[in-house]
Design an enzyme around this catalytic site. Structure first.
Site, PDB file in Angstrom:
ATOM      1  N   ASP A  30       0.042  16.442  -7.691  1.00 59.21           N
ATOM      2  CA  ASP A  30       0.806  15.305  -7.160  1.00 59.21           C
ATOM      3  C   ASP A  30       2.288  15.668  -7.073  1.00 59.21           C
ATOM      4  OD1 ASP A  30       0.147  11.920  -7.238  1.00 59.21           O
ATOM      5  OD2 ASP A  30       2.222  12.619  -7.094  1.00 59.21           O
ATOM      6  N   THR A 122      -8.653   4.896   5.494  1.00 56.64           N
ATOM      7  CA  THR A 122      -8.372   3.463   5.442  1.00 56.64           C
ATOM      8  C   THR A 122      -9.019   2.721   6.616  1.00 56.64           C
ATOM      9  OG1 THR A 122      -6.561   1.876   5.738  1.00 56.64           O
ATOM     10  CG2 THR A 122      -6.164   4.072   6.560  1.00 56.64           C
ATOM     11  N   ASP A 123      -9.309   1.445   6.404  1.00 52.64           N
ATOM     12  CA  ASP A 123      -9.846   0.633   7.513  1.00 52.64           C
ATOM     13  C   ASP A 123      -8.786   0.406   8.597  1.00 52.64           C
ATOM     14  OD1 ASP A 123      -8.206  -1.182   6.158  1.00 52.64           O
ATOM     15  OD2 ASP A 123      -9.767  -2.696   5.855  1.00 52.64           O
ATOM     16  N   GLU A 124      -7.518   0.730   8.286  1.00 48.71           N
ATOM     17  CA  GLU A 124      -6.458   0.520   9.287  1.00 48.71           C
ATOM     18  C   GLU A 124      -6.584   1.472  10.469  1.00 48.71           C
ATOM     19  OE1 GLU A 124      -2.537  -0.220   7.885  1.00 48.71           O
ATOM     20  OE2 GLU A 124      -3.260  -1.513   6.271  1.00 48.71           O
ATOM     21  N   TYR A 146       1.879   4.381   9.970  1.00 49.76           N
ATOM     22  CA  TYR A 146       1.019   4.753   8.825  1.00 49.76           C
ATOM     23  C   TYR A 146      -0.418   4.948   9.295  1.00 49.76           C
ATOM     24  CZ  TYR A 146      -2.252   3.935   4.996  1.00 49.76           C
ATOM     25  OH  TYR A 146      -3.324   4.032   4.131  1.00 49.76           O
ATOM     26  N   LYS A 150      -2.848   8.366   9.303  1.00 50.06           N
ATOM     27  CA  LYS A 150      -4.148   8.478   8.625  1.00 50.06           C
ATOM     28  C   LYS A 150      -5.251   8.806   9.645  1.00 50.06           C
ATOM     29  CE  LYS A 150      -4.943   7.759   4.802  1.00 50.06           C
ATOM     30  NZ  LYS A 150      -4.937   8.653   3.601  1.00 50.06           N
ATOM     31  N   ARG A 210      -7.060  -9.958   5.285  1.00 53.05           N
ATOM     32  CA  ARG A 210      -7.355  -8.648   4.723  1.00 53.05           C
ATOM     33  C   ARG A 210      -8.585  -8.758   3.833  1.00 53.05           C
ATOM     34  NH1 ARG A 210      -4.237  -7.576   8.139  1.00 53.05           N
ATOM     35  NH2 ARG A 210      -2.384  -6.253   8.068  1.00 53.05           N
TER      36      ARG A 210
HETATM   37  P1  NAD Z   1       0.139   5.378  -3.680  1.00 52.89           P
HETATM   38  O1  NAD Z   1       1.261   5.263  -2.724  1.00 52.89           O
HETATM   39  O2  NAD Z   1       0.065   4.480  -4.855  1.00 52.89           O
HETATM   40  O3  NAD Z   1       0.072   6.882  -4.247  1.00 52.89           O
HETATM   41  C1  NAD Z   1       0.198   7.999  -3.437  1.00 52.89           C
HETATM   42  C2  NAD Z   1       0.280   9.217  -4.347  1.00 52.89           C
HETATM   43  O4  NAD Z   1       0.388  10.389  -3.536  1.00 52.89           O
HETATM   44  C3  NAD Z   1       1.508   9.208  -5.263  1.00 52.89           C
HETATM   45  O5  NAD Z   1       1.147   9.599  -6.567  1.00 52.89           O
HETATM   46  C4  NAD Z   1       2.437  10.235  -4.632  1.00 52.89           C
HETATM   47  O6  NAD Z   1       3.300  10.859  -5.552  1.00 52.89           O
HETATM   48  C5  NAD Z   1       1.421  11.212  -4.038  1.00 52.89           C
HETATM   49  N1  NAD Z   1       1.973  11.980  -2.918  1.00 52.89           N
HETATM   50  C6  NAD Z   1       2.660  11.527  -1.848  1.00 52.89           C
HETATM   51  N2  NAD Z   1       3.019  12.551  -1.054  1.00 52.89           N
HETATM   52  C7  NAD Z   1       2.514  13.681  -1.623  1.00 52.89           C
HETATM   53  C8  NAD Z   1       2.539  15.058  -1.246  1.00 52.89           C
HETATM   54  N3  NAD Z   1       3.164  15.464  -0.147  1.00 52.89           N
HETATM   55  N4  NAD Z   1       1.918  15.943  -2.054  1.00 52.89           N
HETATM   56  C9  NAD Z   1       1.296  15.540  -3.197  1.00 52.89           C
HETATM   57  N5  NAD Z   1       1.262  14.256  -3.594  1.00 52.89           N
HETATM   58  C10 NAD Z   1       1.852  13.339  -2.808  1.00 52.89           C
HETATM   59  O7  NAD Z   1      -1.185   5.293  -2.802  1.00 52.89           O
HETATM   60  P2  NAD Z   1      -2.554   4.487  -3.015  1.00 52.89           P
HETATM   61  O8  NAD Z   1      -2.361   3.092  -2.616  1.00 52.89           O
HETATM   62  O9  NAD Z   1      -3.111   4.828  -4.338  1.00 52.89           O
HETATM   63  O10 NAD Z   1      -3.439   5.186  -1.873  1.00 52.89           O
HETATM   64  C11 NAD Z   1      -4.101   6.408  -2.138  1.00 52.89           C
HETATM   65  C12 NAD Z   1      -4.864   6.832  -0.904  1.00 52.89           C
HETATM   66  O11 NAD Z   1      -5.799   5.829  -0.536  1.00 52.89           O
HETATM   67  C13 NAD Z   1      -3.986   7.062   0.323  1.00 52.89           C
HETATM   68  O12 NAD Z   1      -4.488   8.168   1.019  1.00 52.89           O
HETATM   69  C14 NAD Z   1      -4.164   5.786   1.137  1.00 52.89           C
HETATM   70  O13 NAD Z   1      -3.979   6.041   2.511  1.00 52.89           O
HETATM   71  C15 NAD Z   1      -5.587   5.442   0.813  1.00 52.89           C
HETATM   72  N6  NAD Z   1      -5.942   4.010   0.887  1.00 52.89           N
HETATM   73  C16 NAD Z   1      -5.193   3.095   0.209  1.00 52.89           C
HETATM   74  C17 NAD Z   1      -5.577   1.750   0.212  1.00 52.89           C
HETATM   75  C18 NAD Z   1      -4.806   0.693  -0.547  1.00 52.89           C
HETATM   76  O14 NAD Z   1      -5.116  -0.471  -0.424  1.00 52.89           O
HETATM   77  N7  NAD Z   1      -3.806   1.041  -1.353  1.00 52.89           N
HETATM   78  C19 NAD Z   1      -6.713   1.375   0.928  1.00 52.89           C
HETATM   79  C20 NAD Z   1      -7.443   2.347   1.629  1.00 52.89           C
HETATM   80  C21 NAD Z   1      -7.044   3.667   1.579  1.00 52.89           C
HETATM   81  O1  DAU Z   2      -6.307  -1.805   4.654  1.00 50.59           O
HETATM   82  C1  DAU Z   2      -6.022  -0.745   3.779  1.00 50.59           C
HETATM   83  C2  DAU Z   2      -4.534  -0.574   3.684  1.00 50.59           C
HETATM   84  O2  DAU Z   2      -4.063  -1.668   2.891  1.00 50.59           O
HETATM   85  C3  DAU Z   2      -4.102   0.748   3.067  1.00 50.59           C
HETATM   86  O3  DAU Z   2      -4.520   1.790   3.918  1.00 50.59           O
HETATM   87  C4  DAU Z   2      -2.586   0.789   2.875  1.00 50.59           C
HETATM   88  O4  DAU Z   2      -2.206   1.973   2.219  1.00 50.59           O
HETATM   89  C5  DAU Z   2      -2.178  -0.402   2.046  1.00 50.59           C
HETATM   90  O5  DAU Z   2      -0.773  -0.432   1.914  1.00 50.59           O
HETATM   91  C6  DAU Z   2      -2.675  -1.699   2.678  1.00 50.59           C
HETATM   92  O6  DAU Z   2      -1.976  -1.969   3.914  1.00 50.59           O
HETATM   93  P1  DAU Z   2      -1.526  -3.464   4.308  1.00 50.59           P
HETATM   94  O7  DAU Z   2      -0.441  -3.399   5.291  1.00 50.59           O
HETATM   95  O8  DAU Z   2      -2.714  -4.306   4.621  1.00 50.59           O
HETATM   96  O9  DAU Z   2      -0.990  -3.931   2.842  1.00 50.59           O
HETATM   97  P2  DAU Z   2       0.296  -4.730   2.372  1.00 50.59           P
HETATM   98  O10 DAU Z   2       0.096  -5.020   0.917  1.00 50.59           O
HETATM   99  O11 DAU Z   2       1.550  -4.093   2.796  1.00 50.59           O
HETATM  100  O12 DAU Z   2       0.145  -6.092   3.183  1.00 50.59           O
HETATM  101  C7  DAU Z   2      -1.027  -6.894   3.064  1.00 50.59           C
HETATM  102  C8  DAU Z   2      -0.851  -8.124   3.953  1.00 50.59           C
HETATM  103  O13 DAU Z   2       0.211  -8.938   3.436  1.00 50.59           O
HETATM  104  C9  DAU Z   2      -0.466  -7.794   5.379  1.00 50.59           C
HETATM  105  O14 DAU Z   2      -1.091  -8.727   6.255  1.00 50.59           O
HETATM  106  C10 DAU Z   2       1.051  -7.992   5.401  1.00 50.59           C
HETATM  107  C11 DAU Z   2       1.270  -9.100   4.384  1.00 50.59           C
HETATM  108  N1  DAU Z   2       2.549  -9.027   3.642  1.00 50.59           N
HETATM  109  C12 DAU Z   2       2.907  -7.850   3.062  1.00 50.59           C
HETATM  110  C13 DAU Z   2       4.087  -7.748   2.355  1.00 50.59           C
HETATM  111  C14 DAU Z   2       4.475  -6.433   1.714  1.00 50.59           C
HETATM  112  C15 DAU Z   2       3.348 -10.160   3.519  1.00 50.59           C
HETATM  113  O15 DAU Z   2       3.008 -11.241   4.031  1.00 50.59           O
HETATM  114  N2  DAU Z   2       4.518 -10.052   2.829  1.00 50.59           N
HETATM  115  C16 DAU Z   2       4.918  -8.887   2.239  1.00 50.59           C
HETATM  116  O16 DAU Z   2       6.009  -8.871   1.613  1.00 50.59           O
END
Ligand code: NAD
Ligand code: DAU
Length: 331
Positions: A30, A122-124, A146, A150, A210
């Protein structure tokens, strides 16, 4: 080798793996960006089957050295820039890490003939889905920088399967919630703001939807695909149930005993995807089931943040404050 294992989902996955498989050794690789946090892994210090290397997945030499030193057979790639709003402000790091970094890892998988590469997607990547639900064969139509980064990574993963026969799998997860999520994402942002009686900035009219799933359900799905998924295939991974953001915000306030007047409607996210919806029959056929409803997942998450102020309070300072000002002041 769990890349991005110091982030939110990655650190939950590392704990899950070490507990479930007593013979697995896990290397976290990481870069420790603003989102990477060693506090997420602090309880593993001294664990005999856990190792940590600070490194960037864009650095081919560092990736190769870690694979050699720790005799890696499998990579699960969580490493990414992950926040949509940050990608709208500046996409540079997203293109580098999410696309180029995945390419570097794939080259290493090819060179060292690793047994499996799993891409956490991601579903995005499907883009906004106004009606019905996405199935895995649907075209990818990402709409934010983003999501595009992905999707680009996914195309590379599929191309390396077709061209070089690499043993790859992909999961397309919906929105995760649970312990250790950086408080820029909406659920931990709203919980921690509400605890401090600060406004909850709800984008647009709040009716965007979502599929919020508990992070350990997501980890279990990745595990099942890793062990039973078919190489070259992608699997949707979520509850299949969508919730409106306004309802999520109201439930957080109810769970915390705070007034709904904390909700503040603010200017919408540019290009805001109104809805994602995934059909998860394919992963269910492998035996996976979501163990938490949205309400159960949110309740557990709220409780964790209430009980772990020492984890999130230090994060809401420094770089975070500057980001918060840029993101929300003009709204
Ligand atoms: P996060 O932002 O919490 O963590 C990302 C991690 O990656 C961090 O520890 C960061 O230091 C590390 N990182 C970033 N750039 C790097 C690099 N160049 N080399 C090595 N490490 C690096 O992310 P998360 O929310 O835990 O998401 C993890 C994965 O799951 C991502 O690939 C994201 O696209 C995917 N994902 C997230 C969600 C969600 O809801 N959070 C949903 C679906 C998929
Ligand atoms: O669907 C999976 C994705 O979910 C992951 O791939 C991404 O890494 C993760 O960040 C997340 O993306 P979203 O854009 O859906 O998540 P976020 O938490 O940023 O926003 C969720 C919803 O809430 C979205 O409809 C935007 C809204 N939102 C978000 C923020 C940050 C608000 O209304 N206010 C806010 O301040």
């Amino acid at each position: 080798m769990v890349t991005g294992g110091a982030g939110f989902i990655g650190s939950n996955f590392v704990h899950y793996l070490l507990e479930k498989y007593p013979d697995y050794r896990v290397l976290v690789f990481d870069k420790l960006t603003y989102a990477g946090n060693l506090a997420n892994l602090a309880d593993l210090a001294g664990h005999p089957r856990y190792h940590f290397v600070r490194g960037d997945i864009c650095d081919a030499e560092a990736v190769r050295a870690a694979i050699r030193q720790y005799d890696i057979d499998t990579i699960v790639n969580f490493a990414a820039e992950t926040h949509v709003d940050r990608s709208i402000m500046d996409a540079d790091a997203f293109i580098r890490t999410d696309i180029y970094g995945t390419y570097v890892l794939l080259e290493a998988v090819k060179e060292f003939r690793l047994e499996r590469f799993h891409q956490v997607s991601t579903d995005e990547v499907y883009g906004e889905v106004l009606e019905g639900s996405s199935v895995e064969t649907d075209p990818l139509r990402p709409r934010s920088p983003y999501a595009a980064s992905k999707a680009g990574a996914e195309h590379l993963v599929q191309a390396y399967f077709v061209t070089y026969g690499l043993p790859v799998t992909i999961t397309r997860g919906s929105n995760n919630i649970g312990p250790y999520q950086y408080p820029e994402k909406v659920v931990p942002l709203f919980i921690t703001n509400a605890i401090d009686d600060l406004p909850l900035p709800l984008y647009g009219d709040g009716t965007q939807q979502r599929d919020y799933q508990y992070v350990l359900d997501h980890c279990e799905g990745i595990d099942i695909v890793l062990h039973h998924g078919k190489p070259g295939e992608a699997y949707n991974l979520g509850t299949g149930v969508e919730t409106r953001n306004i309802d999520m915000a109201r439930l957080i306030l109810r769970l915390l005993g705070k007034p709904e007047s904390l909700i503040q409607f603010v200017k919408d996210r540019p290009g805001h995807d109104r809805r994602y919806s995934i059909n998860c029959d394919k992963i269910k056929a492998l035996g996976w089931r979501s163990r938490h409803t949205f309400e159960e997942a949110l309740e557990k998450t709220v409780r964790w943040y209430v009980e772990h102020e020492e984890w999130w309070r230090p994060l809401k300072s420094g770089e975070y404050k500057e980001y918060y000002r840029r993101q929300y002041l003009q709204r």
